[in-house]
Design a protein around this motif. Sequence first.
Motif, PDB file in Angstrom:
ATOM      1  N   MET A   1       1.333   8.026  -7.956  1.00 37.57           N
ATOM      2  CA  MET A   1       1.215   7.919  -6.500  1.00 37.57           C
ATOM      3  C   MET A   1       2.327   7.032  -5.975  1.00 37.57           C
ATOM      4  O   MET A   1       2.720   6.060  -6.617  1.00 37.57           O
ATOM      5  N   SER A   2       2.839   7.387  -4.832  1.00 38.45           N
ATOM      6  CA  SER A   2       3.949   6.605  -4.286  1.00 38.45           C
ATOM      7  C   SER A   2       3.422   5.356  -3.594  1.00 38.45           C
ATOM      8  O   SER A   2       2.325   5.340  -3.058  1.00 38.45           O
ATOM      9  N   ILE A   3       4.218   4.323  -3.663  1.00 36.08           N
ATOM     10  CA  ILE A   3       3.846   3.048  -3.062  1.00 36.08           C
ATOM     11  C   ILE A   3       4.720   2.836  -1.834  1.00 36.08           C
ATOM     12  O   ILE A   3       5.938   2.951  -1.919  1.00 36.08           O
ATOM     13  N   THR A   4       4.079   2.520  -0.723  1.00 33.67           N
ATOM     14  CA  THR A   4       4.829   2.283   0.503  1.00 33.67           C
ATOM     15  C   THR A   4       5.658   1.013   0.366  1.00 33.67           C
ATOM     16  O   THR A   4       5.170  -0.006  -0.101  1.00 33.67           O
ATOM     17  N   TYR A   5       6.871   1.100   0.791  1.00 34.97           N
ATOM     18  CA  TYR A   5       7.733  -0.073   0.823  1.00 34.97           C
ATOM     19  C   TYR A   5       7.189  -1.050   1.871  1.00 34.97           C
ATOM     20  O   TYR A   5       6.863  -0.648   2.984  1.00 34.97           O
ATOM     21  N   ILE A   6       7.050  -2.311   1.491  1.00 31.29           N
ATOM     22  CA  ILE A   6       6.579  -3.312   2.446  1.00 31.29           C
ATOM     23  C   ILE A   6       7.804  -3.973   3.061  1.00 31.29           C
ATOM     24  O   ILE A   6       8.584  -4.604   2.353  1.00 31.29           O
ATOM     25  N   PRO A   7       8.000  -3.800   4.362  1.00 33.68           N
ATOM     26  CA  PRO A   7       9.218  -4.315   5.002  1.00 33.68           C
ATOM     27  C   PRO A   7       9.379  -5.822   4.798  1.00 33.68           C
ATOM     28  O   PRO A   7       8.392  -6.561   4.718  1.00 33.68           O
ATOM     29  N   PRO A  43      -6.501  -1.088  -1.731  1.00 35.85           N
ATOM     30  CA  PRO A  43      -5.330  -0.362  -2.246  1.00 35.85           C
ATOM     31  C   PRO A  43      -4.974   0.853  -1.387  1.00 35.85           C
ATOM     32  O   PRO A  43      -5.854   1.474  -0.782  1.00 35.85           O
ATOM     33  N   GLU A  44      -3.703   1.165  -1.374  1.00 34.27           N
ATOM     34  CA  GLU A  44      -3.251   2.345  -0.621  1.00 34.27           C
ATOM     35  C   GLU A  44      -3.962   3.606  -1.095  1.00 34.27           C
ATOM     36  O   GLU A  44      -4.274   4.486  -0.294  1.00 34.27           O
ATOM     37  N   SER A  45      -4.244   3.676  -2.391  1.00 37.83           N
ATOM     38  CA  SER A  45      -4.888   4.881  -2.934  1.00 37.83           C
ATOM     39  C   SER A  45      -6.303   5.054  -2.390  1.00 37.83           C
ATOM     40  O   SER A  45      -6.871   6.142  -2.471  1.00 37.83           O
ATOM     41  N   LEU A  46      -6.873   3.984  -1.836  1.00 30.69           N
ATOM     42  CA  LEU A  46      -8.215   4.064  -1.252  1.00 30.69           C
ATOM     43  C   LEU A  46      -8.156   3.981   0.274  1.00 30.69           C
ATOM     44  O   LEU A  46      -9.153   3.696   0.932  1.00 30.69           O
ATOM     45  N   GLY A  47      -6.965   4.201   0.817  1.00 32.07           N
ATOM     46  CA  GLY A  47      -6.828   4.260   2.274  1.00 32.07           C
ATOM     47  C   GLY A  47      -6.379   2.970   2.923  1.00 32.07           C
ATOM     48  O   GLY A  47      -6.292   2.896   4.149  1.00 32.07           O
ATOM     49  N   GLY A  48      -6.113   1.942   2.133  1.00 33.71           N
ATOM     50  CA  GLY A  48      -5.644   0.675   2.702  1.00 33.71           C
ATOM     51  C   GLY A  48      -4.262   0.827   3.320  1.00 33.71           C
ATOM     52  O   GLY A  48      -3.399   1.507   2.763  1.00 33.71           O
ATOM     53  N   LYS A  49      -4.085   0.221   4.472  1.00 35.49           N
ATOM     54  CA  LYS A  49      -2.817   0.347   5.191  1.00 35.49           C
ATOM     55  C   LYS A  49      -1.866  -0.803   4.838  1.00 35.49           C
ATOM     56  O   LYS A  49      -2.283  -1.873   4.430  1.00 35.49           O
ATOM     57  N   THR A  50      -0.583  -0.529   5.061  1.00 35.89           N
ATOM     58  CA  THR A  50       0.436  -1.555   4.859  1.00 35.89           C
ATOM     59  C   THR A  50       0.623  -2.300   6.174  1.00 35.89           C
ATOM     60  O   THR A  50       1.590  -2.099   6.905  1.00 35.89           O
ATOM     61  N   LYS A  66      -6.223  -6.166 -10.928  1.00 35.06           N
ATOM     62  CA  LYS A  66      -6.950  -5.611  -9.770  1.00 35.06           C
ATOM     63  C   LYS A  66      -6.647  -4.124  -9.660  1.00 35.06           C
ATOM     64  O   LYS A  66      -7.553  -3.316  -9.430  1.00 35.06           O
ATOM     65  N   GLY A  67      -5.385  -3.770  -9.834  1.00 40.25           N
ATOM     66  CA  GLY A  67      -5.002  -2.355  -9.830  1.00 40.25           C
ATOM     67  C   GLY A  67      -5.418  -1.657  -8.554  1.00 40.25           C
ATOM     68  O   GLY A  67      -5.232  -2.182  -7.456  1.00 40.25           O
ATOM     69  N   ASN A  68      -6.006  -0.485  -8.711  1.00 38.20           N
ATOM     70  CA  ASN A  68      -6.421   0.303  -7.553  1.00 38.20           C
ATOM     71  C   ASN A  68      -7.915   0.188  -7.295  1.00 38.20           C
ATOM     72  O   ASN A  68      -8.530   1.117  -6.778  1.00 38.20           O
ATOM     73  N   ARG A  69      -8.477  -0.950  -7.662  1.00 36.82           N
ATOM     74  CA  ARG A  69      -9.929  -1.113  -7.536  1.00 36.82           C
ATOM     75  C   ARG A  69     -10.288  -2.043  -6.384  1.00 36.82           C
ATOM     76  O   ARG A  69      -9.494  -2.884  -5.968  1.00 36.82           O
ATOM     77  N   ILE A  70     -11.540  -1.920  -5.928  1.00 36.70           N
ATOM     78  CA  ILE A  70     -12.047  -2.823  -4.893  1.00 36.70           C
ATOM     79  C   ILE A  70     -13.379  -3.446  -5.299  1.00 36.70           C
ATOM     80  O   ILE A  70     -13.944  -4.249  -4.572  1.00 36.70           O
ATOM     81  N   GLN A  71     -13.907  -3.049  -6.445  1.00 38.51           N
ATOM     82  CA  GLN A  71     -15.202  -3.572  -6.862  1.00 38.51           C
ATOM     83  C   GLN A  71     -15.312  -3.564  -8.381  1.00 38.51           C
ATOM     84  O   GLN A  71     -14.528  -2.913  -9.064  1.00 38.51           O
ATOM     85  N   PHE A  72     -16.305  -4.308  -8.868  1.00 39.84           N
ATOM     86  CA  PHE A  72     -16.528  -4.395 -10.304  1.00 39.84           C
ATOM     87  C   PHE A  72     -17.967  -4.844 -10.502  1.00 39.84           C
ATOM     88  O   PHE A  72     -18.602  -5.347  -9.576  1.00 39.84           O
ATOM     89  N   ALA A  73     -18.486  -4.687 -11.725  1.00 39.97           N
ATOM     90  CA  ALA A  73     -19.870  -5.078 -11.985  1.00 39.97           C
ATOM     91  C   ALA A  73     -20.003  -6.601 -12.078  1.00 39.97           C
ATOM     92  O   ALA A  73     -19.248  -7.251 -12.801  1.00 39.97           O
ATOM     93  N   ASP A  74     -20.960  -7.141 -11.350  1.00 36.90           N
ATOM     94  CA  ASP A  74     -21.320  -8.552 -11.497  1.00 36.90           C
ATOM     95  C   ASP A  74     -21.904  -8.709 -12.904  1.00 36.90           C
ATOM     96  O   ASP A  74     -22.873  -8.031 -13.243  1.00 36.90           O
ATOM     97  N   PRO A  75     -21.329  -9.577 -13.749  1.00 31.25           N
ATOM     98  CA  PRO A  75     -21.825  -9.693 -15.129  1.00 31.25           C
ATOM     99  C   PRO A  75     -23.277 -10.154 -15.208  1.00 31.25           C
ATOM    100  O   PRO A  75     -23.950  -9.905 -16.204  1.00 31.25           O
ATOM    101  N   LEU A  76     -23.779 -10.765 -14.153  1.00 35.40           N
ATOM    102  CA  LEU A  76     -25.150 -11.263 -14.164  1.00 35.40           C
ATOM    103  C   LEU A  76     -26.153 -10.147 -13.873  1.00 35.40           C
ATOM    104  O   LEU A  76     -27.174 -10.027 -14.541  1.00 35.40           O
TER     105      LEU A  76
END
Length: 142
Positions: A1-7, A43-50, A66-76
Motif C-alpha cells: 500500500m502506498s504511503i502518503t508523503y507528509i509535507p 493508520p492510512e490503511s484504516l482510513g486515517g487522514k494525513t 504498531k504497524g497498521n493496527r489500532i487495537q490489541f488484546a488487554d492481557p488481563l
Amino acid sequence: MSITYIPVELRRQVRAEVGQRCGYCQSTEVITGIPLEVEHIIPESLGGKTVQENLWLACHSCNKFKGNRIQFADPLTKKMIPFFNPRTQNWSKHFHWNLDGTLIIGDTPNGRATIEALRLNNEYVVKARCAWVIAGWHPPID
Ligand SMILES: [Zn+2]
C-alpha cells in the motif's frame, strides 16, 4: 500500500506541538540519538487522514510494532481494546514507571493493550533505560 508523503510544514507543526518524546514509550530523540517518526494515529490503511489531528510522534520501535493496527488484546481480560491515543489521552493516566524506572506499567485496558502490542518493555529498550537511569536521564519528570 502506498504511503502518503507528509509535507515538511505539517511535520514541523507536529514536532512543534509534540516536542521530542515518543507518544507511547516516552523515549526522547535526545537520549536515543534516533529521530522520532511522524506517525498516523489511525493508520492510512484504516482510513486515517494525513492531517495534524491524526499525527503524533513515535520512536521507530513503537511505530514499527504498531504497524497498521489500532487495537490489541488487554492481557488481563483478553478483550480487544483500542491503543492509547497520545493526542486525546493523558499518558500518566494510563501508564506509570516501575520503581527503578525501567518498565512501563499499564494502569488501564488501553495502557496494557498498548504495552503488549508495541512491546514497550522489550529487552532492548529496558537495557537502554537501565543506562539512562544511571546517567540520571530517566524516567522523564513532568
Ligand atoms: Zn516509543
